[in-house]
Scaffold this motif. Structure first.
Motif, PDB file in Angstrom:
ATOM      1  N   CYS A   1      -0.248   8.937   3.448  1.00 27.27           N
ATOM      2  CA  CYS A   1       0.414   7.646   4.322  1.00 27.27           C
ATOM      3  C   CYS A   1       0.679   8.471   5.432  1.00 27.27           C
ATOM      4  O   CYS A   1       0.345   9.600   5.636  1.00 27.27           O
ATOM      5  N   ILE A   2       1.336   7.765   6.496  1.00 23.78           N
ATOM      6  CA  ILE A   2       1.723   8.148   7.783  1.00 23.78           C
ATOM      7  C   ILE A   2       2.960   7.739   8.278  1.00 23.78           C
ATOM      8  O   ILE A   2       3.288   6.598   8.090  1.00 23.78           O
TER       9      ILE A   2
ATOM     10  N   LEU B   1       7.389   4.358  -2.026  1.00 24.38           N
ATOM     11  CA  LEU B   1       5.832   4.367  -2.277  1.00 24.38           C
ATOM     12  C   LEU B   1       5.394   5.281  -3.411  1.00 24.38           C
ATOM     13  O   LEU B   1       4.319   5.006  -3.959  1.00 24.38           O
ATOM     14  N   TYR B   2       5.787   6.368  -3.089  1.00 18.68           N
ATOM     15  CA  TYR B   2       5.272   7.574  -4.099  1.00 18.68           C
ATOM     16  C   TYR B   2       5.590   6.954  -5.608  1.00 18.68           C
ATOM     17  O   TYR B   2       4.927   7.371  -6.277  1.00 18.68           O
TER      18      TYR B   2
ATOM     19  N   THR C   1       0.155  12.571  -0.143  1.00 25.23           N
ATOM     20  CA  THR C   1       0.129  13.508   1.243  1.00 25.23           C
ATOM     21  C   THR C   1       0.921  12.371   2.232  1.00 25.23           C
ATOM     22  O   THR C   1       0.142  11.402   2.446  1.00 25.23           O
ATOM     23  N   CYS C   2       1.915  12.907   2.792  1.00 21.03           N
ATOM     24  CA  CYS C   2       2.341  12.104   4.011  1.00 21.03           C
ATOM     25  C   CYS C   2       2.272  12.701   5.169  1.00 21.03           C
ATOM     26  O   CYS C   2       2.823  13.946   5.312  1.00 21.03           O
TER      27      CYS C   2
ATOM     28  N   PHE D   1      -5.616   5.466   1.931  1.00 21.44           N
ATOM     29  CA  PHE D   1      -4.570   5.181   2.806  1.00 21.44           C
ATOM     30  C   PHE D   1      -3.622   4.044   2.384  1.00 21.44           C
ATOM     31  O   PHE D   1      -4.436   2.898   2.028  1.00 21.44           O
ATOM     32  N   MET D   2      -2.382   4.104   2.347  1.00 22.36           N
ATOM     33  CA  MET D   2      -1.429   3.036   2.078  1.00 22.36           C
ATOM     34  C   MET D   2      -0.372   2.911   2.876  1.00 22.36           C
ATOM     35  O   MET D   2       0.379   3.972   3.533  1.00 22.36           O
TER      36      MET D   2
END
Length: 269
Positions: free
Chosen positions: A7-8, A22-23, A37-38, A89-90
């Motif tokens: 994610c970003i 979200l995790y 991974t963010c 990607f989410m």
């Protein structure tokens, strides 16, 4: 195979609250092993199970006057930390409501797979709220974007249209029903929205929240930040307010009752 989720996050719109939830939603609905991974500009407050990495460099001036989320172009880099192969990607504002394993089993490892955009039924358009791609495959898109960001944004408007039309070897879509749109698939039509809570779509694996409606809003019974959480009577009375933002019928349609199932799914536990 380890399932790799990314994610970003930049700025202060979302932050640790959304990343941590979200995790948790992923962890409850996936078969290990997996990594999460963010890529972010500030790791403070993010739970330790989440691997944090600096935002990939993107030394260009972001386009203006466009609705696309063009900073996502950072993810099209040749490298994303030390990740290799397919990554999922989410978006941070989605809610996980079903098993995610299929998102890693669908298609071939080299495929670029997106959700179908429901807002444009007559256009073959992907939705990048949740999409899978091999690290580095979208580098040609990044190079074209960096050459003239404003021209690309003016031509395509949304980064997901740019990806849909230009991904090497084309794109595929997730099976119908896996990715559902809260406003389109969950809200009730008027006047049932005054009596029934938003529905949880059968068979959905994730629910996305485009358009300014976010999980905290619908948990509280609020269409978006401009609407009251004080119940149906207060909402109806707002119809006569000089500060009402929407035309009358749209305003009436935008009342929702609290969605408890979203609260259960959007939990940090």
């Amino acid at each position: 195979m380890t399932k790799q989720i990314i994610c970003i996050n930049w700025g202060r719109k979302y932050g640790p609250r959304y990343i941590n939830r979200l995790y948790a939603g992923v962890a409850r609905n996936i078969t290990p092993p997996f990594t999460f991974t963010c890529f972010c500009d500030n790791p403070e407050g993010i739970r330790p199970e989440v691997r944090t990495e600096p935002l990939p460099e993107l030394d260009v001036e972001m386009p203006t006057g466009t609705q696309g989320i063009w900073p996502k172009a950072r993810l099209w880099s040749a490298q994303l930390a030390d990740l290799e192969g397919p990554v999922l990607f989410m978006d941070l504002d989605m809610v996980v409501v079903g098993n995610l394993d299929g998102f890693f089993e669908e298609g071939e490892p080299q495929d670029v797979i997106l959700a179908r955009n429901q807002s444009t039924p007559f256009e073959r358009l992907g939705q990048t709220s949740i999409f899978r791609f091999p690290v580095g495959k979208l580098l040609p898109l990044l190079e074209r974007f960096k050459a003239d960001p404003q021209a690309v944004a003016d031509e395509y408007r949304f980064e997901q249209r740019f990806v849909t039309r230009n991904a090497p070897d084309g794109i595929k879509f997730w099976p119908s029903g896996w990715v559902r749109h809260f406003r389109r698939d969950c809200t009730r039509p008027f006047p049932l929205n005054y009596f029934l809570a938003p529905r949880q779509p059968e068979g959905a694996r994730v629910v996305i929240f485009p358009g300014g409606t976010l999980p905290p809003h619908v948990i509280a019974g609020q269409f978006n930040k401009y609407y009251t959480t004080e119940g149906p009577m207060a909402h109806f009375q707002g119809l006569f307010s000089k500060d009402r933002r929407d035309p009358p019928f749209r305003y009436l349609r935008h009342y929702i009752r609290p969605a408890d199932w979203v609260g259960n799914a959007w939990s940090e536990d």
